[in-house]
Motif scaffolding. Sequence first.
Motif, PDB file in Angstrom:
ATOM      1  N   LEU A  25     -15.142 -46.345  -2.219  1.00  0.00           N
ATOM      2  CA  LEU A  25     -14.009 -46.036  -3.086  1.00  0.00           C
ATOM      3  C   LEU A  25     -13.403 -44.690  -2.739  1.00  0.00           C
ATOM      4  CD1 LEU A  25     -12.261 -46.616  -5.603  1.00  0.00           C
ATOM      5  CD2 LEU A  25     -14.055 -45.530  -6.969  1.00  0.00           C
ATOM      6  N   SER A  26     -14.241 -43.698  -2.519  1.00  0.00           N
ATOM      7  CA  SER A  26     -13.738 -42.367  -2.181  1.00  0.00           C
ATOM      8  C   SER A  26     -12.985 -42.384  -0.858  1.00  0.00           C
ATOM      9  CB  SER A  26     -14.897 -41.377  -2.132  1.00  0.00           C
ATOM     10  OG  SER A  26     -14.455 -40.104  -1.742  1.00  0.00           O
ATOM     11  N   ILE A  27     -13.521 -43.100   0.140  1.00  0.00           N
ATOM     12  CA  ILE A  27     -12.861 -43.164   1.454  1.00  0.00           C
ATOM     13  C   ILE A  27     -11.505 -43.844   1.349  1.00  0.00           C
ATOM     14  CG2 ILE A  27     -13.032 -44.188   3.755  1.00  0.00           C
ATOM     15  CD1 ILE A  27     -16.067 -43.845   3.533  1.00  0.00           C
ATOM     16  N   VAL A  28     -11.461 -44.978   0.656  1.00  0.00           N
ATOM     17  CA  VAL A  28     -10.214 -45.731   0.550  1.00  0.00           C
ATOM     18  C   VAL A  28      -9.172 -44.957  -0.247  1.00  0.00           C
ATOM     19  CG1 VAL A  28      -9.175 -47.843  -0.360  1.00  0.00           C
ATOM     20  CG2 VAL A  28     -11.359 -47.953   0.831  1.00  0.00           C
ATOM     21  N   ARG A  29      -9.582 -44.322  -1.324  1.00  0.00           N
ATOM     22  CA  ARG A  29      -8.628 -43.575  -2.145  1.00  0.00           C
ATOM     23  C   ARG A  29      -7.997 -42.422  -1.381  1.00  0.00           C
ATOM     24  NH1 ARG A  29     -10.243 -41.574  -7.884  1.00  0.00           N
ATOM     25  NH2 ARG A  29      -8.062 -40.969  -7.680  1.00  0.00           N
ATOM     26  N   SER A  30      -8.779 -41.766  -0.554  1.00  0.00           N
ATOM     27  CA  SER A  30      -8.258 -40.608   0.173  1.00  0.00           C
ATOM     28  C   SER A  30      -7.343 -41.001   1.326  1.00  0.00           C
ATOM     29  CB  SER A  30      -9.416 -39.759   0.701  1.00  0.00           C
ATOM     30  OG  SER A  30     -10.216 -40.515   1.599  1.00  0.00           O
ATOM     31  N   ALA A  31      -7.507 -42.206   1.872  1.00  0.00           N
ATOM     32  CA  ALA A  31      -6.744 -42.596   3.058  1.00  0.00           C
ATOM     33  C   ALA A  31      -5.649 -43.621   2.792  1.00  0.00           C
ATOM     34  CB  ALA A  31      -7.693 -43.147   4.132  1.00  0.00           C
ATOM     35  N   SER A  32      -5.724 -44.334   1.710  1.00  0.00           N
ATOM     36  CA  SER A  32      -4.764 -45.412   1.467  1.00  0.00           C
ATOM     37  C   SER A  32      -3.420 -44.879   1.000  1.00  0.00           C
ATOM     38  CB  SER A  32      -5.322 -46.391   0.429  1.00  0.00           C
ATOM     39  OG  SER A  32      -4.370 -47.377   0.110  1.00  0.00           O
ATOM     40  N   GLN A  33      -2.350 -45.494   1.524  1.00  0.00           N
ATOM     41  CA  GLN A  33      -0.997 -45.167   1.092  1.00  0.00           C
ATOM     42  C   GLN A  33      -0.297 -46.358   0.452  1.00  0.00           C
ATOM     43  OE1 GLN A  33       1.028 -43.681   4.554  1.00  0.00           O
ATOM     44  NE2 GLN A  33      -0.168 -41.788   4.633  1.00  0.00           N
ATOM     45  N   ALA A  34      -0.958 -47.509   0.421  1.00  0.00           N
ATOM     46  CA  ALA A  34      -0.350 -48.713  -0.135  1.00  0.00           C
ATOM     47  C   ALA A  34      -0.531 -48.802  -1.646  1.00  0.00           C
ATOM     48  CB  ALA A  34      -0.948 -49.966   0.521  1.00  0.00           C
ATOM     49  N   PHE A  35      -1.479 -48.029  -2.207  1.00  0.00           N
ATOM     50  CA  PHE A  35      -1.756 -48.101  -3.633  1.00  0.00           C
ATOM     51  C   PHE A  35      -1.305 -46.822  -4.329  1.00  0.00           C
ATOM     52  CE2 PHE A  35      -4.652 -51.356  -2.154  1.00  0.00           C
ATOM     53  CZ  PHE A  35      -4.569 -52.315  -3.155  1.00  0.00           C
ATOM     54  N   ALA A  36      -0.571 -47.021  -5.424  1.00  0.00           N
ATOM     55  CA  ALA A  36      -0.195 -45.865  -6.238  1.00  0.00           C
ATOM     56  C   ALA A  36      -1.396 -45.340  -7.006  1.00  0.00           C
ATOM     57  CB  ALA A  36       0.926 -46.253  -7.197  1.00  0.00           C
ATOM     58  N   GLN A  37      -2.240 -46.252  -7.468  1.00  0.00           N
ATOM     59  CA  GLN A  37      -3.468 -45.889  -8.178  1.00  0.00           C
ATOM     60  C   GLN A  37      -4.559 -46.859  -7.759  1.00  0.00           C
ATOM     61  OE1 GLN A  37      -1.431 -46.358 -11.974  1.00  0.00           O
ATOM     62  NE2 GLN A  37      -2.003 -44.271 -12.559  1.00  0.00           N
ATOM     63  N   LEU A  38      -5.760 -46.340  -7.579  1.00  0.00           N
ATOM     64  CA  LEU A  38      -6.876 -47.161  -7.137  1.00  0.00           C
ATOM     65  C   LEU A  38      -8.144 -46.666  -7.798  1.00  0.00           C
ATOM     66  CD1 LEU A  38      -7.744 -49.467  -5.179  1.00  0.00           C
ATOM     67  CD2 LEU A  38      -8.284 -47.668  -3.521  1.00  0.00           C
ATOM     68  N   GLY A  39      -8.903 -47.594  -8.357  1.00  0.00           N
ATOM     69  CA  GLY A  39     -10.156 -47.245  -9.006  1.00  0.00           C
ATOM     70  C   GLY A  39     -11.160 -48.372  -8.852  1.00  0.00           C
ATOM     71  N   ALA A  40     -12.235 -48.283  -9.609  1.00  0.00           N
ATOM     72  CA  ALA A  40     -13.293 -49.291  -9.527  1.00  0.00           C
ATOM     73  C   ALA A  40     -13.886 -49.500 -10.903  1.00  0.00           C
ATOM     74  CB  ALA A  40     -14.369 -48.868  -8.530  1.00  0.00           C
ATOM     75  N   LEU A  41     -14.507 -50.651 -11.064  1.00  0.00           N
ATOM     76  CA  LEU A  41     -15.137 -50.972 -12.341  1.00  0.00           C
ATOM     77  C   LEU A  41     -16.344 -51.863 -12.098  1.00  0.00           C
ATOM     78  CD1 LEU A  41     -14.356 -54.191 -13.173  1.00  0.00           C
ATOM     79  CD2 LEU A  41     -12.132 -53.148 -13.443  1.00  0.00           C
ATOM     80  N   THR A  42     -17.179 -51.931 -13.093  1.00  0.00           N
ATOM     81  CA  THR A  42     -18.311 -52.851 -13.107  1.00  0.00           C
ATOM     82  C   THR A  42     -18.467 -53.369 -14.528  1.00  0.00           C
ATOM     83  OG1 THR A  42     -20.686 -53.107 -12.661  1.00  0.00           O
ATOM     84  CG2 THR A  42     -19.955 -50.966 -13.478  1.00  0.00           C
ATOM     85  N   THR A  43     -18.784 -54.634 -14.670  1.00  0.00           N
ATOM     86  CA  THR A  43     -18.857 -55.264 -15.988  1.00  0.00           C
ATOM     87  C   THR A  43     -20.295 -55.629 -16.329  1.00  0.00           C
ATOM     88  OG1 THR A  43     -18.408 -57.450 -15.052  1.00  0.00           O
ATOM     89  CG2 THR A  43     -16.520 -56.167 -15.811  1.00  0.00           C
ATOM     90  N   GLY A  44     -20.558 -55.792 -17.602  1.00  0.00           N
ATOM     91  CA  GLY A  44     -21.889 -56.176 -18.072  1.00  0.00           C
ATOM     92  C   GLY A  44     -21.863 -56.360 -19.576  1.00  0.00           C
ATOM     93  N   SER A  45     -22.981 -56.118 -20.212  1.00  0.00           N
ATOM     94  CA  SER A  45     -23.078 -56.193 -21.663  1.00  0.00           C
ATOM     95  C   SER A  45     -23.914 -55.018 -22.156  1.00  0.00           C
ATOM     96  CB  SER A  45     -23.705 -57.522 -22.111  1.00  0.00           C
ATOM     97  OG  SER A  45     -24.994 -57.677 -21.549  1.00  0.00           O
TER      98      SER A  45
END
Length: 372
Positions: free
Chosen positions: A118-138
């Motif tokens: 996530l850190s690598i992609v966020r720092s280098a990507s120019q196609a996304f205005a905003q980029l994050g990550a999530l994980t789901t559970g209970s």
Amino acid sequence: DEALRRQQEGGRAWLATPWKVRQIVTVGLYELRDFRHRPSGLRPGLALLLTLRSVRRHPGVPLLAALTLGLGFGAAAAIYGTYAGFRRPIPVPDGAEIRWVRVFDEHGRKVSVDTEDLSIVRSASQAFAQLGALTTGSANVRAERGYPVRVQSAAMTAPVFELLRQTPQLGRLPTADDEDEDTAALISDELWRDHFGARRDIVGREVQIDGTAHVIVGVMPPGHQFPFNQDLWTRLDPSAPTSGLEMVGRLERSATPKRAAEEITSILEGRRYAADASALGLRVDVPRFTEKRGEGGEKMVLATLLALVIALVLVSCSNVSNLLLGRALARADLLAVHAAIGAGPSQVFLQMLVESLVISLAGAAFGLGLAA
């Protein structure tokens, strides 16, 4: 005249009793009032008037036919609406621009994404205005003096909260600058009402989430349950090593999904997987957030239900056609009166067509209301 003619034919199917003669004469005079002094040819307005009058006099068969069609149409509309709802963009501003970022190897197996990716992609990507990550559970949620309740939860990085563009009805969203970033929590409107009694002072109160103290910083608006019927959201620290993440982002206005996929493929292959030749050949998909819903097992179930509903609609149409045919045969005397006072075959056909359309539209309206 029509009554006497049928009596002279000696047919057993129709008996010209005095009451029947009076009925035929009365109806004939009544209908003659509408047919006289009108221009010849097809008259849709008159056909609609006679249809409404006929339904008012004898509402049984038309109402039964409309109800039968309505049940079939309503079931079909409900199932189709369910399937279409799976594919509709999520109900947030510009929801079609929110995309998954999913990584697969050359064999089509899903590749796990961690905070380093996530850190690598966020720092280098120019196609996304905003980029994050999530994980789901209970998680188990317990108030100060309440009973625990099991809810669906999601841990998300700060950019995911921002790209949804949703404003809490109470409180605020977690941010990257929060001092209590590890303990900030958001709850849904449903959880707030059902478990916390819709208390207006809920913001700032402490709750136990899986035995760890958290502080509620906001309550989301009604209907917000991103991404999959979640009722609880906590902040995910991107600096802490975490694997098994789902990347999600909002595309730039000028970017396309194809360009974004090619860019992220190049970034990941060039940084994380360059040392492992067997890991090259990655494939990145950037589908719309709801694009893959309604597929696989869900698609089979929905397709089966849709096929059953279509069969139900066909059976309903068959039953209605039998009802209307029986009604037409029962009205042969009235149609004979229409023909005797000047109605041509085209006018009789138009009246039958208008009656069928009125019943069909009434059934469709009832079905759509039932499905809604």
